[in-house]
Design a protein around this motif. Structure first.
Motif, PDB file in Angstrom:
ATOM      1  N   ASN A  61       0.713  -1.125  -0.002  1.00  0.00           N
ATOM      2  CA  ASN A  61      -0.042  -0.011  -0.193  1.00  0.00           C
ATOM      3  C   ASN A  61       0.845   1.319   0.069  1.00  0.00           C
ATOM      4  O   ASN A  61       0.579   2.415  -0.687  1.00  0.00           O
ATOM      5  N   LEU A  62       1.972   1.173   0.894  1.00  0.00           N
ATOM      6  CA  LEU A  62       3.005   2.457   0.594  1.00  0.00           C
ATOM      7  C   LEU A  62       3.360   2.614  -0.629  1.00  0.00           C
ATOM      8  O   LEU A  62       3.649   3.733  -1.283  1.00  0.00           O
ATOM      9  N   LEU A  63       3.724   1.411  -1.229  1.00  0.00           N
ATOM     10  CA  LEU A  63       4.250   1.553  -2.570  1.00  0.00           C
ATOM     11  C   LEU A  63       3.256   2.221  -3.778  1.00  0.00           C
ATOM     12  O   LEU A  63       3.497   2.894  -4.547  1.00  0.00           O
ATOM     13  N   PHE A  64       1.830   1.787  -3.551  1.00  0.00           N
ATOM     14  CA  PHE A  64       0.882   2.195  -4.131  1.00  0.00           C
ATOM     15  C   PHE A  64       0.775   3.861  -4.172  1.00  0.00           C
ATOM     16  O   PHE A  64       0.620   4.519  -5.083  1.00  0.00           O
ATOM     17  N   PHE A  65       0.799   3.986  -2.955  1.00  0.00           N
ATOM     18  CA  PHE A  65       0.607   5.627  -2.573  1.00  0.00           C
ATOM     19  C   PHE A  65       1.882   6.402  -3.300  1.00  0.00           C
ATOM     20  O   PHE A  65       1.699   7.787  -3.843  1.00  0.00           O
ATOM     21  N   TRP A  66       2.944   5.651  -3.235  1.00  0.00           N
ATOM     22  CA  TRP A  66       4.124   6.551  -3.789  1.00  0.00           C
ATOM     23  C   TRP A  66       3.989   6.688  -5.199  1.00  0.00           C
ATOM     24  O   TRP A  66       4.257   7.668  -5.814  1.00  0.00           O
ATOM     25  N   SER A  67       3.486   5.422  -5.865  1.00  0.00           N
ATOM     26  CA  SER A  67       3.548   5.545  -7.213  1.00  0.00           C
ATOM     27  C   SER A  67       2.392   6.450  -7.746  1.00  0.00           C
ATOM     28  O   SER A  67       2.254   7.311  -8.641  1.00  0.00           O
ATOM     29  N   ALA A  68       1.260   6.490  -7.058  1.00  0.00           N
ATOM     30  CA  ALA A  68       0.081   7.320  -7.191  1.00  0.00           C
ATOM     31  C   ALA A  68       0.545   8.890  -7.285  1.00  0.00           C
ATOM     32  O   ALA A  68       0.256   9.778  -8.094  1.00  0.00           O
ATOM     33  N   THR A  69       1.512   9.281  -6.111  1.00  0.00           N
ATOM     34  CA  THR A  69       1.951  10.514  -6.340  1.00  0.00           C
ATOM     35  C   THR A  69       2.877  10.880  -7.108  1.00  0.00           C
ATOM     36  O   THR A  69       2.802  11.861  -7.679  1.00  0.00           O
ATOM     37  N   THR A  70       3.732   9.929  -7.547  1.00  0.00           N
ATOM     38  CA  THR A  70       4.621  10.028  -8.825  1.00  0.00           C
ATOM     39  C   THR A  70       3.947  10.104 -10.097  1.00  0.00           C
ATOM     40  O   THR A  70       4.453  10.892 -10.920  1.00  0.00           O
ATOM     41  N   ASN A  71       2.947   9.558 -10.356  1.00  0.00           N
ATOM     42  CA  ASN A  71       1.819   9.642 -11.391  1.00  0.00           C
ATOM     43  C   ASN A  71       1.100  10.990 -11.610  1.00  0.00           C
ATOM     44  O   ASN A  71       1.039  11.365 -12.404  1.00  0.00           O
ATOM     45  N   PHE A  72       0.869  11.316 -10.378  1.00  0.00           N
ATOM     46  CA  PHE A  72       0.053  12.397 -10.370  1.00  0.00           C
ATOM     47  C   PHE A  72       0.688  13.835 -10.372  1.00  0.00           C
ATOM     48  O   PHE A  72       0.276  14.813 -11.112  1.00  0.00           O
ATOM     49  N   LEU A  73       1.865  13.969  -9.814  1.00  0.00           N
ATOM     50  CA  LEU A  73       2.624  15.132  -9.774  1.00  0.00           C
ATOM     51  C   LEU A  73       2.901  15.942 -11.035  1.00  0.00           C
ATOM     52  O   LEU A  73       3.349  17.127 -11.132  1.00  0.00           O
ATOM     53  N   PRO A  74       3.259  14.831 -12.144  1.00  0.00           N
ATOM     54  CA  PRO A  74       3.584  15.382 -13.283  1.00  0.00           C
ATOM     55  C   PRO A  74       2.474  16.362 -13.968  1.00  0.00           C
ATOM     56  O   PRO A  74       2.880  17.230 -14.659  1.00  0.00           O
ATOM     57  N   ILE A  75       1.105  16.080 -13.556  1.00  0.00           N
ATOM     58  CA  ILE A  75       0.110  17.003 -14.000  1.00  0.00           C
ATOM     59  C   ILE A  75       0.373  18.454 -13.481  1.00  0.00           C
ATOM     60  O   ILE A  75       0.256  19.474 -14.273  1.00  0.00           O
ATOM     61  N   VAL A  76       0.660  18.383 -12.074  1.00  0.00           N
ATOM     62  CA  VAL A  76       0.909  19.515 -11.341  1.00  0.00           C
ATOM     63  C   VAL A  76       1.975  20.347 -12.077  1.00  0.00           C
ATOM     64  O   VAL A  76       1.964  21.466 -12.239  1.00  0.00           O
ATOM     65  N   GLY A  77       3.147  19.530 -12.402  1.00  0.00           N
ATOM     66  CA  GLY A  77       4.184  20.143 -12.865  1.00  0.00           C
ATOM     67  C   GLY A  77       3.903  20.541 -14.252  1.00  0.00           C
ATOM     68  O   GLY A  77       4.577  21.547 -14.699  1.00  0.00           O
ATOM     69  N   ALA A  78       3.200  20.079 -15.068  1.00  0.00           N
ATOM     70  CA  ALA A  78       2.949  20.573 -16.384  1.00  0.00           C
ATOM     71  C   ALA A  78       2.319  21.997 -16.259  1.00  0.00           C
ATOM     72  O   ALA A  78       2.585  22.832 -16.852  1.00  0.00           O
ATOM     73  N   VAL A  79       1.530  22.257 -15.323  1.00  0.00           N
ATOM     74  CA  VAL A  79       0.506  23.476 -15.179  1.00  0.00           C
ATOM     75  C   VAL A  79       1.663  24.619 -14.556  1.00  0.00           C
ATOM     76  O   VAL A  79       1.691  25.549 -15.196  1.00  0.00           O
ATOM     77  N   VAL A  80       2.462  24.081 -13.682  1.00  0.00           N
ATOM     78  CA  VAL A  80       3.302  25.040 -13.089  1.00  0.00           C
ATOM     79  C   VAL A  80       4.188  25.595 -14.282  1.00  0.00           C
ATOM     80  O   VAL A  80       4.627  26.611 -14.307  1.00  0.00           O
ATOM     81  N   ALA A  81       4.719  24.670 -14.969  1.00  0.00           N
ATOM     82  CA  ALA A  81       5.697  24.929 -16.054  1.00  0.00           C
ATOM     83  C   ALA A  81       5.285  25.804 -17.161  1.00  0.00           C
ATOM     84  O   ALA A  81       5.801  26.642 -17.609  1.00  0.00           O
ATOM     85  N   ASP A  82       3.939  25.702 -17.462  1.00  0.00           N
ATOM     86  CA  ASP A  82       3.246  26.201 -18.681  1.00  0.00           C
ATOM     87  C   ASP A  82       2.874  27.484 -18.145  1.00  0.00           C
ATOM     88  O   ASP A  82       2.501  28.440 -18.823  1.00  0.00           O
ATOM     89  N   SER A  83       2.327  27.711 -16.770  1.00  0.00           N
ATOM     90  CA  SER A  83       1.914  28.933 -16.165  1.00  0.00           C
ATOM     91  C   SER A  83       2.550  29.902 -15.607  1.00  0.00           C
ATOM     92  O   SER A  83       2.214  31.114 -15.388  1.00  0.00           O
TER      93      SER A  83
END
Length: 617
Positions: A82-104
């Motif tokens: 479960n800890l690895l699932f949460f880590w992977s979920a965070t790793t896969n979600f934050l690139p969306i935040v990164g894309a918004v931060v980079a573009d805006s």
């Protein structure tokens, strides 16, 4: 290569160019950096090295992490997974935040640079957990006393390292490819631009595949043979080199300006549509507001309630230059259609979550491989964490066969160009993923029965007389499933969304993986809770021989089968889809990068264009 670099590193135009040419011919002195044309092939090795080294470091940490958590932190299997699932979920979600931060806000260069620093810090903190004895629970003594459990600070330090690595991945992964493509955007029309971009994309994706293979073999081998201190220290060094190489080429990069935030546009459409909910739909096309210079546009009838966001209530709503006086009171037809396009693909996007859940079950094959014979020769055996490399090998082989053998052969037989539409490949990927779970369950059922017959029921560390090479079959099926579904889905998003939403199209797959990791944790916890009781072992027990991992695999297969039916319904509901060349789409300038008004009309979803011979789902 030197000639190509010379073509893409011309001197500045005008008098400065003439003067520098004279200086070069007369004095043979080097050209100052400021007078060089930025971008081009000279930046490619640094960008690719940054992405490749980050991939080797991060992907090399995951395969054996279950062993590290269960062995060094004494976590149970479900807790560790479960800890690895949460880590992977965070790793896969934050690139969306990164894309918004980079573009805006920050721009792609600064976002990648900060991501590289965070990744280095995360890998360093994780290495320190292996180097500092007090950073993890002490070893169990042999006097029969209870082992000390992980303390709060120890657990927080471990989670902190995971969080830093996820933030780093969120900065690097969504921006690296786009930033590399920016280096060949010289402005104007360049007949060699397509060839150059295709070459960059080929090297980029090749390095990505090679990096993952090195991570799944070399890094995992170091962890197995030399221990966690070396196994975690090497990724930390690689992340330092990744950041160093990226910043070394800073003077040569083309650094695009920050663009507008497309997510803010979506929010405005929803707000304005709600504010105008009592308005009647106009009878004339001119009553709809459109982008200046694009000509009258009519919004589509699907999701019609959103059309009220672009209704002109009075002439004062539009300035003389054709721009809305208040963007929170009036949107354009194009903005409305962009949101519609995104909403319409959400059901089909959700069908990919199940296959991502199947692909995230990395800890189960790890425990299976550890209990089986992994020897290729008497002196060499494949590390248990390296069997994931067969997924990447199968994916690569399938892509090559599909693109270079199957399609040309089918086209030759048919006498016309033949290719499977992205939406068809998505469905085939779901089917193959279902078969992979079925096969995984069958192999585990055979392995468990042999373990019990050999007297290993209570010995999860015992070696079963069964070759681990059987695990290559489900790994290969998973690779083919990912090649079909993930690549097909990416092409589908790029073809159905306007080119101004290309960053969203590239982020949707990662968002699906993030949601899948969270749901995988829910499924795992539910199975563990409802399959164990008094005197009854859980299906997913830490003792692989007492559990029933095959039942868990078959449950996932059943869920994937229902997901396939759901996909068919979503496909029927979506209707006709289109096909475009992704390379050409990425080469086209978006509205934020090109101010030519005649380009604006291309932002309407390609759904409105005629697409003969590609109209059936």
């Amino acid at each position: 290569m030197e000639q190509e670099m010379a073509e893409y590193l011309p001197l500045d135009r005008g008098s400065k160019t003439e003067d520098s040419e004279k200086q070069t011919s007369s004095h043979s002195s080097p050209i100052p950096i400021k007078s060089r044309k930025k971008g081009g092939f000279i930046t490619m090795p640094f960008i690719i090295a940054n992405e490749a080294l980050e991939s080797v470091a991060s992907y090399g940490l995951l395969p054996n992490m279950t062993n590290y958590l269960m062995g060094q932190y004494r976590m149970g299997f479900t807790t560790a997974q479960n800890l690895l699932f949460f880590w992977s979920a965070t790793t896969n979600f934050l690139p969306i935040v990164g894309a918004v931060v980079a573009d805006s806000y920050l721009g792609r260069f600064l976002t990648i640079g900060l991501g590289s620093i965070f990744s280095f810090l995360g890998s360093t903190v994780l290495w320190l957990t292996a180097m500092i004895p007090k950073a993890r629970p002490p070893p169990c003594n042999q006097t029969g006393q209870a082992c000390n459990s992980t303390t709060g600070p120890q657990y927080m330090l471990l989670v902190f390292s995971f969080l830093l690595l996820s933030i780093g991945a969120g900065g690097i992964r969504p921006c690296s490819l786009a930033f590399g493509a920016n280096q060949f955007d010289k402005g104007g029309s360049d007949p060699n631009k397509q060839t150059v971009l295709e070459s960059f994309f080929a090297w980029y994706y090749t390095s990505s595949v090679v990096s993952v293979l090195i991570a799944l073999t070399g890094i995992v081998y170091l962890q197995d043979r030399l221990g966690w201190k070396i196994g975690f220290g090497v990724p930390a060094i690689l992340m330092f080199l990744s950041a160093l190489f990226f910043f070394l080429a800073s003077p040569f990069y083309i650094k695009p300006k920050v663009r507008s935030n497309v997510f803010a546009s979506f929010i405005r459409v929803i707000v304005v549509a709600f504010k105008n909910r009592k308005l009647h739909y106009p009878n004339q096309n001119s009553d709809y507001h459109h982008k200046n210079g694009s000509g009258p546009q009519v919004p589509t009838e699907k999701l019609r309630f959103l059309n009220k966001a672009c209704i002109i209530k009075s002439p004062e709503d539009v300035n003389p230059n054709g721009v809305a006086a208040n963007p929170w009171n009036l949107c354009t037809v194009e903005q409305v259609e962009e949101l519609k396009a995104l909403v319409r693909i959400v059901p089909l996007w959700s069908t990919g979550i199940m296959i991502s859940i199947n692909l995230s079950q990395s800890s189960f094959p790890l425990l299976q491989a550890q209990s089986m014979n992994r020897h290729l020769t008497k002196g060499f055996q494949i590390p248990a964490g390296s069997f994931g490399m067969f997924l990447m090998i199968a994916l690569t082989i399938w892509v090559l066969l599909y693109d270079r053998v199957m399609l040309p052969l089918a086209s030759k037989i048919k006498g016309r160009p033949v290719r499977l539409k992205p939406i068809v490949r998505m469905g085939l990927g779901i089917f193959v993923s279902c078969m992979s779970m079925v096969v995984s369950g069958i192999i585990e059922n055979i392995r468990r029965r042999r373990a019990i017959s050999e007297g290993l029921l209570n010995n999860s560390q015992g070696l079963v007389e069964m070759s681990a090479m059987w695990l290559i079959i489900p790994n290969s099926l998973n690779g083919i499933a990912e090649a079909l579904n993930a690549i097909g889905a990416t092409e589908f998003y790029y073809s159905e969304l306007p080119k101004s939403m290309s960053s969203i199209a590239s982020a949707l797959l990662g968002l699906g993986m993030a949601v899948a990791n969270l749901l995988a944790s829910v499924v795992l916890s539910a199975v563990d809770k409802y399959t164990k009781g008094e005197g009854k072992e859980s299906w997913i027990s830490s003792n692989i021989n007492r559990g029933h991992y095959e039942y868990y695999y078959w449950l996932l297969a059943l869920m994937t089968g229902f997901n396939l039916l759901y996909f068919v319904v979503c496909c029927w509901q979506y209707g006709p889809s289109v096909d475009v060349d992704i390379t050409m789409r990425m080469m086209e300038p978006s509205d934020d990068e090109d101010d030519d008004d005649d380009e604006d009309k291309d932002d309407l979803p390609k759904k409105n264009k005629s697409t003969p011979d590609l109209n059936s789902c």
